[in-house]
Design an enzyme around this catalytic site. Structure first.
Site, PDB file in Angstrom:
ATOM      1  CE  LYS A  42      -6.450   1.492   2.841  1.00  0.00           C
ATOM      2  NZ  LYS A  42      -5.968   2.878   2.871  1.00  0.00           N
ATOM      3  CB  THR A  43      -7.504  -1.116  -1.489  1.00  0.00           C
ATOM      4  OG1 THR A  43      -6.628  -0.119  -0.964  1.00  0.00           O
ATOM      5  CG2 THR A  43      -8.321  -0.505  -2.592  1.00  0.00           C
ATOM      6  CG  ASP A 226      -9.505   4.288   1.965  1.00  0.00           C
ATOM      7  OD1 ASP A 226      -9.075   3.649   2.930  1.00  0.00           O
ATOM      8  OD2 ASP A 226      -8.946   4.324   0.856  1.00  0.00           O
ATOM      9  CD  GLU A 227      -5.449   6.246   3.588  1.00  0.00           C
ATOM     10  OE1 GLU A 227      -5.080   6.227   4.786  1.00  0.00           O
ATOM     11  OE2 GLU A 227      -4.764   5.813   2.646  1.00  0.00           O
ATOM     12  CD  GLN A 266      -0.182   3.326   7.008  1.00  0.00           C
ATOM     13  OE1 GLN A 266       0.198   3.806   5.958  1.00  0.00           O
ATOM     14  NE2 GLN A 266      -0.828   2.174   7.076  1.00  0.00           N
ATOM     15  NE  ARG A 651       4.377   2.924   3.072  1.00  0.00           N
ATOM     16  CZ  ARG A 651       3.141   2.459   3.136  1.00  0.00           C
ATOM     17  NH1 ARG A 651       2.449   2.277   2.051  1.00  0.00           N
ATOM     18  NH2 ARG A 651       2.593   2.150   4.294  1.00  0.00           N
TER      19      ARG A 651
END
Length: 789
Positions: A42-43, A226-227, A266, A651
DNA sequence: GGGAAGGTTCTACTA
DNA sequence: GAACCTTCCC
């Protein structure tokens, strides 16, 4: 730089992207939603998108607005972008919501009706400001706990509501609204803003001031969030305002583009105001033309991903997404049942030792838990085994008491009306100003409608002279620090405030002095990094003028940093001190102990979001713990718990462990928890039970004695893939307590109840009892006094 | 002003 | 069980 898109298609930026990523990076103008699964790059997509826009000349650096939630994410974005393109990323509007709002308000302080030196209250400061207020107005703090009032005010602001907008349904609500109103007046008088206020005031200025809004709407041609699943109502409204809302409140998407990146699976911050619904709203209200799903996972093996996918599929409200990987199945997910939380920790330590022998770095191992209280046992076990570890969370640098004291002195130099800071240090170090004197001063200040600083002359007697001396000291310091460098200012303040001297006299003050010295270092590196004195904030004009990107922009409006909007206060820049204080409030420092050492990482699942490790241990997988008992009653929060579990699972790169324990010390008493329902939602094929799969502790197992593996005696039996001590055969011994399922019993605290299940023998014997008034409880028969009725 | 004693609270946490 | 806060007392 490329001038046409055809040439850009070959850009090295696009190499090594998968088709979905590439599509996201090269999206045409228009609003878009990118559903980015965990570990899907994503980043990378976000930063490459920005680089691509710049490189193809579609926008100049000044036309980008990129918003994140954490400083860490913002920093990472800037670092990566800086590595891709030779741009001055510091001059771009890349940052957290609050950081950018602060920047905006600093530029438009007058329009926002703030003093140019406004200070930022962090959560602690806010709470003490509220306590002070409630004391002043004699509010019963039993009925209205300060924390609750704080929660109420912060919540209202997150919804974009001023006191007059809050709908009060009860007397209690009305009182809280009144407190909110009074709190606002107090903040305004003292020239301070809290975190929520940074957002809300920016939003209102955009909403109410047409030229300012239109300016920024024109300026930010590409907005990237973002997020997005973590945005609250106000942040959503803020984005909407920036992307096109008219004075009449009509939303008409401008010719700018908003790209929202997020993952509804998330979303784990609903409890603090985040609205997953913003994603669906965004698609509808922003007329989203493109939706892209990033489902290719580059992080984990498929056993791990299958577990995550299977688990999350039990949630009903989803946008829908399935992670996939090209990597093989990898290791199975290992599940362990311990007899106690102590044994669970012990087992984990042994497993870690084995992992180290297998050549895995300790810093690549993470222990995740649902709540902070669980870390203690684990820490003890690691400590006793001399395994280096690192705990995330706890006080951050700028939140430490001694640092806050020093900052309070500095803040008073900047803004004498900041009563929160005044109160913090008026008698620290002690200088003979007691509670009585402070009360007198507060009364005088209230009567005169002035700040405490300005009201000292109104207090007479010995109290008055002590106060006058204190204020004089501050005023002299302010004089003396004029023209000094930031470092010199802080050193002078540390010296003249008596803080260092005070801590020297304290037996345990050595650490605090060290921290204060660290504050000088922090200031020093802040000055060099931010480049104060040099002009690192604004982009060099020449660079922009030469860039083809600026051609499409209004030539009369240089796309510089600031000032640039109509009525922006011109030429005024923050003093290094003011900038440092802002930095301290907005970036409270590292949340972890010193990095570098090869140590096992301990943290809550929440804190683990956005991180990844080779090996992950998810501990305390028990009903009431994970899912947490406060979240088990309604489906909404249960789904949030499941998303939390999803975050935890994803994770892990290579190895994933899950453990639960039959008994656990919590709040000073032993609890008997059932294993988490989430185990039932995982695919059996991906799991490997290190202890026999337990049937003994499922709710349906009435009166069943034993059947679970116990490793008592050989605390935490372990060998590479099985366990050292064989499971003890089911205990068939007759119970000695004489209780039977279905019996009515009496308990001193819980009253009468029905025995629904029995477990174990001797000291380990326990009973599950259904108390009509207190619910179902597991009680140890050696502890609880039960009498048959 | 400061320490001792007693009481209270205990999900997650960014800015 | 322990960390934190408040109150009490000298």
């Amino acid at each position: 730089m490329f001038t046409d898109l055809a040439a850009a298609a070959d850009s090295p930026l696009l190499h090594n992207l998968n088709p979905e990523q590439r599509a996201a990076v090269t999206l045409p103008a228009g609003n878009a939603l990118i559903l980015a699964g965990a570990g899907s790059g994503k980043t990378r997509v976000l930063t490459t998108r920005i680089a691509w826009l710049l490189q193809t000349g579609q926008v100049s650096p000044g036309g980008i607005l990129a918003v994140t939630f954490t400083n860490k994410a913002a920093k990472e974005m800037m670092t990566r972008l800086g590595a891709m393109l030779p741009v001055n990323v510091r001059g771009m509007w890349i940052g957290t919501f609050h950081g950018l709002c602060n920047r905006f308000l600093r530029a438009h302080w007058k329009l926002a009706n703030l003093p140019s030196t406004f200070q930022i209250l962090d959560t602690q400061d806010q709470l003490s400001a509220i306590k002070r207020l409630m004391k002043q107005f004699n509010v019963d703090d039993e009925r209205f706990p300060a924390k609750q009032t704080q929660w109420f005010i912060a919540g209202a602001k997150e919804d974009g509501l001023r006191p007059r907008d809050v709908e009060a349904r009860s007397d209690d609500d009305r009182k809280k609204v009144e407190l909110y109103q009074l709190y606002e007046e107090q903040c305004q008088r003292e020239g301070v803003v809290d975190f929520g206020e940074l957002m809300l005031r920016s939003y209102e200025l955009l909403r109410d001031n047409d030229p300012v809004r239109e300016h920024y709407q024109r300026r930010f041609r590409h907005i990237l969030i973002d997020e997005f699943q973590d945005t609250n109502r106000l942040q959503y409204a803020w984005i909407k305002m920036l992307s096109g809302t008219t004075a009449e409140g009509r939303f008409t998407p401008n010719d700018n583009s908003v790209i929202a990146v997020g993952d509804d699976d998330q979303s784990i911050y609903a409890f603090r105001g985040a609205r997953v619904g913003n994603m669906a709203d965004f698609v509808r209200e922003f007329d989203v033309s493109h939706q892209i799903k990033l489902e290719q996972n580059y992080r984990s093996y498929s056993n791990i991903l299958d577990s995550a996918n299977a688990l999350i599929s039990h949630n009903t409200k989803r946008l829908g997404k399935n992670l996939r990987t090209d990597q093989g199945p990898g290791e199975p997910v290992r599940v362990y049942e311990a007899t106690s939380d102590f044994a669970e920790a012990q087992w984990m330590v042994e497993e870690m030792r084995q992992l180290v022998r297998d050549g895995i770095d300790r810093k690549e191992m993470a222990v995740l838990y649902r709540s902070n209280a669980q870390s203690r046992v684990i820490e003890t076990a690691l400590f006793n085994a001399a395994v280096p570890y690192r705990v995330y969370g706890g006080l951050r640098f700028f939140e430490r008491a001694e640092i806050k004291h020093a900052l309070a002195y500095l803040r008073l130099l900047e803004n004498k009306d900041d009563d929160t800071s005044f109160l913090r240090i008026v008698n620290f170090p002690p200088r003979g100003i007691g509670a009585r004197s402070i009360e007198q001063l507060q009364d005088a200040a209230r009567a005169a409608g002035r700040s405490m600083h300005d009201a000292v002359s109104a207090v007479g007697g010995k109290a008055g002279s002590n106060l006058t001396a204190f204020v004089a000291k501050i005023d002299v310091l302010r004089e003396q620090t004029q023209g000094l460098s930031l470092r010199e200012i802080i050193e002078l303040v540390l010296d003249h405030s008596g803080l260092i001297e005070h801590y020297k006299a304290d037996r345990e003050g050595a650490d605090r002095i060290e921290n204060l010295e660290e504050l000088v270092n922090a200031a020093e590196s802040f000055v060099t990094q931010e480049g104060f004195g040099r002009d690192a904030v604004a982009l060099p004009v020449d660079e922009l003028r030469q860039s083809p990107a600026s051609q499409g922009l209004d030539p009369n409006r240089p796309v510089l940093d600031e000032p640039l909007a109509p009525d922006a206060e011109t030429g005024e820049t923050l003093s290094p001190l003011a900038a440092f204080l802002t930095h301290a409030a907005l970036e409270s420092g590292d949340n972890q102990a010193q990095a570098g050492q090869d140590a096992v990482q301990l943290m809550t699942v929440h804190a683990a979001k956005g991180l990844e490790f080779d090996c992950v241990f998810i501990t305390g997988m028990e009903e009431g713990l994970f899912p947490h008992e406060n979240s088990m009653s309604d489906n909404e929060s249960l789904e949030e718990e499941r998303r939390l579990m999803y975050v935890a699972i994803t994770r892990a790169r290579q190895r994933l462990y899950m453990s639960h324990s039959q008994t656990r010390m919590l709040h000073g008493q032993t609890r008997y928890n059932l294993k988490s329902r989430f185990f039932d939602e995982l695919p059996e094929g991906a799991l490997k039970w290190l202890t026999p799969k337990n049937q003994g502790f499922t709710p349906s197992a009435f009166g069943y004695g034993g059947g679970y593996a116990t490793t008592r005696g050989g605390a935490g039996g372990f060998s590479k893939d099985s366990f050292a001590s064989p499971p003890v055969p089911p205990q068939k011994a007759a119970p000695s307590h004489g209780l039977r399922s279905g019996m009515q019993v009496f308990h001193n605290k819980f009253g009468e109840g029905t025995v629904t299940a029995l477990e174990g023998t001797g000291d380990d014997a326990r009973a599950q009892i259904n108390f009509p008034r207190h619910g179902i409880k597991w009680l140890a028969l050696s502890v609880a006094k039960l009498t048959p009725v």
